[in-house]
Design a protein around this motif. Sequence first.
Motif, PDB file in Angstrom:
ATOM      1  N   THR A  97       0.908  -1.015   0.046  1.00  0.00           N
ATOM      2  CA  THR A  97       0.110   0.143  -0.010  1.00  0.00           C
ATOM      3  C   THR A  97       0.881   1.361   0.118  1.00  0.00           C
ATOM      4  O   THR A  97       0.589   2.219  -0.801  1.00  0.00           O
ATOM      5  N   LEU A  98       1.900   1.182   0.827  1.00  0.00           N
ATOM      6  CA  LEU A  98       2.844   2.369   1.045  1.00  0.00           C
ATOM      7  C   LEU A  98       3.383   2.701  -0.544  1.00  0.00           C
ATOM      8  O   LEU A  98       3.654   3.789  -1.122  1.00  0.00           O
ATOM      9  N   HIS A  99       3.909   1.504  -1.115  1.00  0.00           N
ATOM     10  CA  HIS A  99       4.293   1.607  -2.272  1.00  0.00           C
ATOM     11  C   HIS A  99       3.418   2.309  -3.341  1.00  0.00           C
ATOM     12  O   HIS A  99       3.838   3.050  -4.193  1.00  0.00           O
ATOM     13  N   ARG A 100       2.379   1.830  -3.412  1.00  0.00           N
ATOM     14  CA  ARG A 100       1.331   2.402  -4.508  1.00  0.00           C
ATOM     15  C   ARG A 100       0.985   3.741  -4.048  1.00  0.00           C
ATOM     16  O   ARG A 100       0.472   4.525  -4.909  1.00  0.00           O
ATOM     17  N   ALA A 101       1.024   4.296  -2.726  1.00  0.00           N
ATOM     18  CA  ALA A 101       0.739   5.567  -2.280  1.00  0.00           C
ATOM     19  C   ALA A 101       1.887   6.437  -2.968  1.00  0.00           C
ATOM     20  O   ALA A 101       1.708   7.571  -3.700  1.00  0.00           O
ATOM     21  N   GLU A 102       3.098   5.960  -3.053  1.00  0.00           N
ATOM     22  CA  GLU A 102       4.312   6.652  -3.391  1.00  0.00           C
ATOM     23  C   GLU A 102       4.118   6.747  -5.126  1.00  0.00           C
ATOM     24  O   GLU A 102       4.608   8.130  -5.487  1.00  0.00           O
ATOM     25  N   LEU A 103       3.338   5.832  -5.756  1.00  0.00           N
ATOM     26  CA  LEU A 103       3.279   5.794  -7.133  1.00  0.00           C
ATOM     27  C   LEU A 103       2.031   6.757  -7.430  1.00  0.00           C
ATOM     28  O   LEU A 103       1.831   6.961  -8.720  1.00  0.00           O
ATOM     29  N   GLY A 104       1.343   7.288  -6.312  1.00  0.00           N
ATOM     30  CA  GLY A 104       0.196   8.049  -6.711  1.00  0.00           C
ATOM     31  C   GLY A 104      -1.207   7.146  -7.271  1.00  0.00           C
ATOM     32  O   GLY A 104      -2.096   7.563  -7.781  1.00  0.00           O
ATOM     33  N   ASP A 105      -1.103   5.813  -7.112  1.00  0.00           N
ATOM     34  CA  ASP A 105      -2.562   4.938  -7.257  1.00  0.00           C
ATOM     35  C   ASP A 105      -3.518   5.234  -6.244  1.00  0.00           C
ATOM     36  O   ASP A 105      -3.319   4.182  -5.387  1.00  0.00           O
ATOM     37  N   ARG A 106      -4.248   6.071  -6.397  1.00  0.00           N
ATOM     38  CA  ARG A 106      -5.406   6.463  -5.279  1.00  0.00           C
ATOM     39  C   ARG A 106      -6.098   5.264  -5.226  1.00  0.00           C
ATOM     40  O   ARG A 106      -6.572   4.557  -4.078  1.00  0.00           O
ATOM     41  N   THR A 107      -6.570   4.646  -6.392  1.00  0.00           N
ATOM     42  CA  THR A 107      -7.543   3.388  -6.490  1.00  0.00           C
ATOM     43  C   THR A 107      -6.922   2.395  -5.506  1.00  0.00           C
ATOM     44  O   THR A 107      -7.724   1.770  -4.559  1.00  0.00           O
ATOM     45  N   ALA A 108      -5.718   1.969  -5.798  1.00  0.00           N
ATOM     46  CA  ALA A 108      -5.158   0.619  -5.314  1.00  0.00           C
ATOM     47  C   ALA A 108      -5.135   0.842  -3.634  1.00  0.00           C
ATOM     48  O   ALA A 108      -5.009   0.073  -2.902  1.00  0.00           O
ATOM     49  N   VAL A 109      -4.576   1.884  -3.409  1.00  0.00           N
ATOM     50  CA  VAL A 109      -4.344   2.521  -1.762  1.00  0.00           C
ATOM     51  C   VAL A 109      -5.709   2.354  -1.301  1.00  0.00           C
ATOM     52  O   VAL A 109      -5.962   1.511  -0.271  1.00  0.00           O
ATOM     53  N   ASP A 110      -6.851   3.033  -1.687  1.00  0.00           N
ATOM     54  CA  ASP A 110      -8.129   2.913  -1.169  1.00  0.00           C
ATOM     55  C   ASP A 110      -8.618   1.498  -1.147  1.00  0.00           C
ATOM     56  O   ASP A 110      -9.194   0.924   0.119  1.00  0.00           O
ATOM     57  N   ALA A 111      -8.493   0.904  -1.916  1.00  0.00           N
ATOM     58  CA  ALA A 111      -8.982  -0.759  -2.119  1.00  0.00           C
ATOM     59  C   ALA A 111      -8.071  -1.619  -0.890  1.00  0.00           C
ATOM     60  O   ALA A 111      -8.614  -2.389  -0.260  1.00  0.00           O
ATOM     61  N   SER A 112      -6.875  -1.220  -0.866  1.00  0.00           N
ATOM     62  CA  SER A 112      -5.943  -2.010   0.129  1.00  0.00           C
ATOM     63  C   SER A 112      -6.416  -1.600   1.519  1.00  0.00           C
ATOM     64  O   SER A 112      -6.392  -2.526   2.546  1.00  0.00           O
ATOM     65  N   ILE A 113      -6.766  -0.301   1.811  1.00  0.00           N
ATOM     66  CA  ILE A 113      -6.984   0.164   3.291  1.00  0.00           C
ATOM     67  C   ILE A 113      -8.400  -0.435   3.414  1.00  0.00           C
ATOM     68  O   ILE A 113      -8.514  -0.829   4.676  1.00  0.00           O
ATOM     69  N   GLN A 114      -9.157  -0.585   2.683  1.00  0.00           N
ATOM     70  CA  GLN A 114     -10.404  -1.064   2.876  1.00  0.00           C
ATOM     71  C   GLN A 114     -10.221  -2.667   3.021  1.00  0.00           C
ATOM     72  O   GLN A 114     -11.020  -3.098   4.247  1.00  0.00           O
ATOM     73  N   SER A 115      -9.443  -3.369   2.422  1.00  0.00           N
ATOM     74  CA  SER A 115      -9.354  -4.872   2.909  1.00  0.00           C
ATOM     75  C   SER A 115      -8.706  -4.930   4.311  1.00  0.00           C
ATOM     76  O   SER A 115      -8.850  -5.987   4.951  1.00  0.00           O
TER      77      SER A 115
END
Length: 475
Positions: free
Chosen positions: A47-65
Amino acid sequence: MKFGGTSMGSAERMQVAARIIAEQSRVRPVLVVVSAMSKVTDLLLDTLHRAELGDRTAVDASIQSLLEKHLQACTQLFTVASGTGSFQEEAWSKVEALVAEFKRITNGIFMLGERPPRSVDEALSVGERLSAALLATLLNATGTKAEGVNAAEVIVTDAVFGNASPQAEPTRQRCRERLTPLLTKGIVPVVTGFNGATSDGRPTTLGRGGSDFSASILAAALDAAELWIWTDVDGIMTADPRLVSDVAVLDQVTYAEAAELAYNGAKVLHPRTLAPLAEKHIPVWSKNSFALDKPGTRIVSSFDEPRGVRAVTSMSDVVLVSMEPASAVLSGTRVMARSLDALALANVEVLVFSSSSYRQSFCFLIRKHDLNSALGALGSNLSIELAHGYLKPIEVDENVGLLAVVGEGMRGLPGLAGRVFTAISRERINIIAIAQGSSEITIGIVVRLDGLERAVRAVHAECHLGQPHLAAQLQ
Ligand code: ASP
Ligand code: MG
């Protein structure tokens, strides 16, 4: 007691852990260290890696799970039917608060487009804080007094984020202040594994799989009588059961053997775990929380035991780097010294080092994921020698694997190395490099990768490791 990720992996597993703790805490004071629920640390890192890349959708999905996984455990653990309904609200709000904290850090990383190491460590500790909160609440709900404790309050480390080392004295002091009073009052501290903080409070982590290490740091700081490490295997085995069919569980090993096994690829313990305990002779048990009837492996300073090989391990994600001076003008010893210095500064661990021959060529084995930093460090440190051709170009062989034969009883036992090598060559596997330290506790053997698994089986069979009680006589 330390409970690993699979032992905390679901509501059901947490209930088993709580029963073990309840039973033991009736007979002696117990302190508990927990890992994050299995796969959670990977999820947080990703999730942290995706946040760094700016992938909002993936970050939100991970936090939800992340949220759902822990809330689900929460609803399964605390039910009106079991009379623990009132604890649900408490656990629920702790889970929400911790996930919100993770989200806050993730947002920061998202905006920065970068992952500052200390923020990563702070964010990763959320995994263990979630599982500690759930287990502590469960213990309270089922009649064992417990309190969740963030290890950042008690384990004082240096500032090497991501791979911090503990500082014994300040840690001991904090443990005395924060944990001893709980233990005296009969309250079970449920401490987060994996994390700590610098003396001025900056969050750190101890490296992947570091919860074992957390447990040993606390056991040493509190002068524990024993440390029990709960995992999902029966104990320390004579080889990796995925490679060898007739592995046996060892009933005892020494600290030195266990440390060598962990260091050379056995997954059962974090390699740094045993150091804090050896000095105080605190025995460690490696036990299976999925098979409570099995005794597990006891790790102690020394014992009277048959001589010979105890176990064989292997590592496949390694590379062999070879270096050779091109002319006698260059001192080979000096090149070795400078190379090792460069590797140490780049934080690259050398698994095997071997040198011989008149030309003073040498080679060393490192982990594959360290290769780029190793080559970078060597290249800049020896740039002139390489550019002028005093040193031959550095060679990298990725098609290799490491086999390690471990046993304190190999010391002074002639013929064993010969038998090990014969067993490997009988399989027509070429040995590329060999290293045995003068402590004679481990022989490291580098072979072609496609022969590695066969070599492990051959050595295991040759040394009769499948029958540990016979092995000594047969060896
Ligand atoms: N949860 C951390 C990891 O996965 C620490 C541990 O499990 O020991 O690396
Ligand atoms: Mg783990």
